[in-house]
Scaffold this motif. Sequence first.
Motif, PDB file in Angstrom:
ATOM      1  N   THR A   1     -13.075  -7.015   3.341  1.00  0.00           N
ATOM      2  CA  THR A   1     -13.642  -6.160   4.106  1.00  0.00           C
ATOM      3  C   THR A   1     -15.426  -6.141   4.186  1.00  0.00           C
ATOM      4  O   THR A   1     -16.010  -5.601   4.915  1.00  0.00           O
ATOM      5  CB  THR A   1     -13.339  -4.740   4.025  1.00  0.00           C
TER       6      THR A   1
ATOM      7  N   PHE B   1       0.866  -1.108   0.130  1.00  0.00           N
ATOM      8  CA  PHE B   1      -0.018  -0.202  -0.073  1.00  0.00           C
ATOM      9  C   PHE B   1       0.867   1.301   0.011  1.00  0.00           C
ATOM     10  O   PHE B   1       1.863   1.320   0.758  1.00  0.00           O
ATOM     11  CB  PHE B   1      -0.938  -0.098   1.227  1.00  0.00           C
TER      12      PHE B   1
ATOM     13  N   ALA C   1     -13.337  -0.640  -3.086  1.00  0.00           N
ATOM     14  CA  ALA C   1     -11.627  -0.757  -2.891  1.00  0.00           C
ATOM     15  C   ALA C   1     -11.196  -1.343  -4.179  1.00  0.00           C
ATOM     16  O   ALA C   1     -10.127  -1.020  -4.775  1.00  0.00           O
ATOM     17  CB  ALA C   1     -11.218  -1.635  -1.782  1.00  0.00           C
TER      18      ALA C   1
ATOM     19  N   GLU D   1     -15.519  -3.227   0.001  1.00  0.00           N
ATOM     20  CA  GLU D   1     -14.489  -4.147  -0.885  1.00  0.00           C
ATOM     21  C   GLU D   1     -14.960  -3.725  -2.292  1.00  0.00           C
ATOM     22  O   GLU D   1     -13.865  -3.557  -3.090  1.00  0.00           O
ATOM     23  CB  GLU D   1     -14.892  -5.740  -0.448  1.00  0.00           C
TER      24      GLU D   1
ATOM     25  N   CYS E   1      -8.026  -6.279   0.951  1.00  0.00           N
ATOM     26  CA  CYS E   1      -8.847  -5.601   1.420  1.00  0.00           C
ATOM     27  C   CYS E   1     -10.167  -6.470   1.692  1.00  0.00           C
ATOM     28  O   CYS E   1     -11.215  -6.192   0.788  1.00  0.00           O
ATOM     29  CB  CYS E   1      -9.369  -4.250   0.614  1.00  0.00           C
TER      30      CYS E   1
ATOM     31  N   TRP F   1      -6.394   2.793  -4.853  1.00  0.00           N
ATOM     32  CA  TRP F   1      -5.461   2.820  -3.653  1.00  0.00           C
ATOM     33  C   TRP F   1      -5.182   1.409  -3.162  1.00  0.00           C
ATOM     34  O   TRP F   1      -4.350   1.037  -2.645  1.00  0.00           O
ATOM     35  CB  TRP F   1      -6.079   3.367  -2.308  1.00  0.00           C
ATOM     36  N   PHE F   2      -6.076   0.443  -3.627  1.00  0.00           N
ATOM     37  CA  PHE F   2      -5.866  -0.859  -3.077  1.00  0.00           C
ATOM     38  C   PHE F   2      -5.552  -2.010  -4.170  1.00  0.00           C
ATOM     39  O   PHE F   2      -5.967  -3.112  -4.131  1.00  0.00           O
ATOM     40  CB  PHE F   2      -7.156  -1.376  -2.437  1.00  0.00           C
TER      41      PHE F   2
ATOM     42  N   SER G   1      -7.116  -2.211   6.243  1.00  0.00           N
ATOM     43  CA  SER G   1      -8.072  -2.036   5.149  1.00  0.00           C
ATOM     44  C   SER G   1      -9.377  -1.663   5.904  1.00  0.00           C
ATOM     45  O   SER G   1      -9.798  -2.525   6.449  1.00  0.00           O
ATOM     46  CB  SER G   1      -8.105  -2.833   4.285  1.00  0.00           C
TER      47      SER G   1
END
Length: 221
Positions: free
Chosen positions: A121, A6, A108, A105, A119, A113-114, A101
């Motif tokens: 999530t 990241f 992301a 999801e 992630c 960024w991901f 994170s």
Amino acid sequence: MPDQVFKLTATSKILIRAVMQAIQTPGKLLDLGCGTGIVGISLANAGKATFPVYFSDVSEDAITYARNVAFMSCKECVAKAGSLFEPWHGEKFDTIVDDVSGVSEPVAKLSPWFQGVACDTDRDGTRLICQVLKETPDHLNPGGRLFFPVLSLSDEKKILSCAKDHFKQVRILAEQIWFLPPELHNHLELLQQLSKEGLIRLEWRFGKWCWYTQIWEASND
Ligand SMILES: C[S@@+](CC[C@H](N)C(=O)[O-])C[C@H]1O[C@@H](n2cnc3c(N)ncnc32)[C@H](O)[C@@H]1O
């Protein structure tokens, strides 16, 4: 730096600034979800942590990177790969800075960024942060504090409700508004659907779609 690690964002900077202002006395610090290690390294170099400084992340690449940078910069560090508190059985800290994170999801996956960064999530972005909030009290020394960002690209209300379930004191330290980046603006329909479902919060401000980052502190004193 490997692609899967990241990269520093403006949210990292706001987190660092807010935690720096909140910490008066340095203590044993864990940077959880450390990525490059920028948060823990910055805090240690500003005299806000004792040595060694502790780092963990689910990504082996991130840990290899953070360990090298932290060693050059802070000299004494302990960096371990593993999910959430799995590397820290029986270990307690004075300060835990969680930056695992915490973005919805599907958002992301589309975000800048991901890409290549874990992630996991769920649709509301809360799976990892709620688990961290549940487990943190067992990893804090008396008087210890948790610092964590809450992004409006996740279900903020659910995260704060989890925080209040596990901590006596929960307070906001900082808030920042951002314009939606083009990568997400290109998928506005999906984002508006998530917003309609109450899973994220977008606001129309200054003639643009915007989202927010807040920095929170939690303790059980
Ligand atoms: C938003 S980034 C923060 C990185 C760093 N603090 C920064 O500001 O650059 C989230 C980090 O959480 C890590 N992560 C994702 N799932 C995790 C898990 N289950 N346990 C620990 N770390 C995790 C990712 O690998 C990523 O490095």
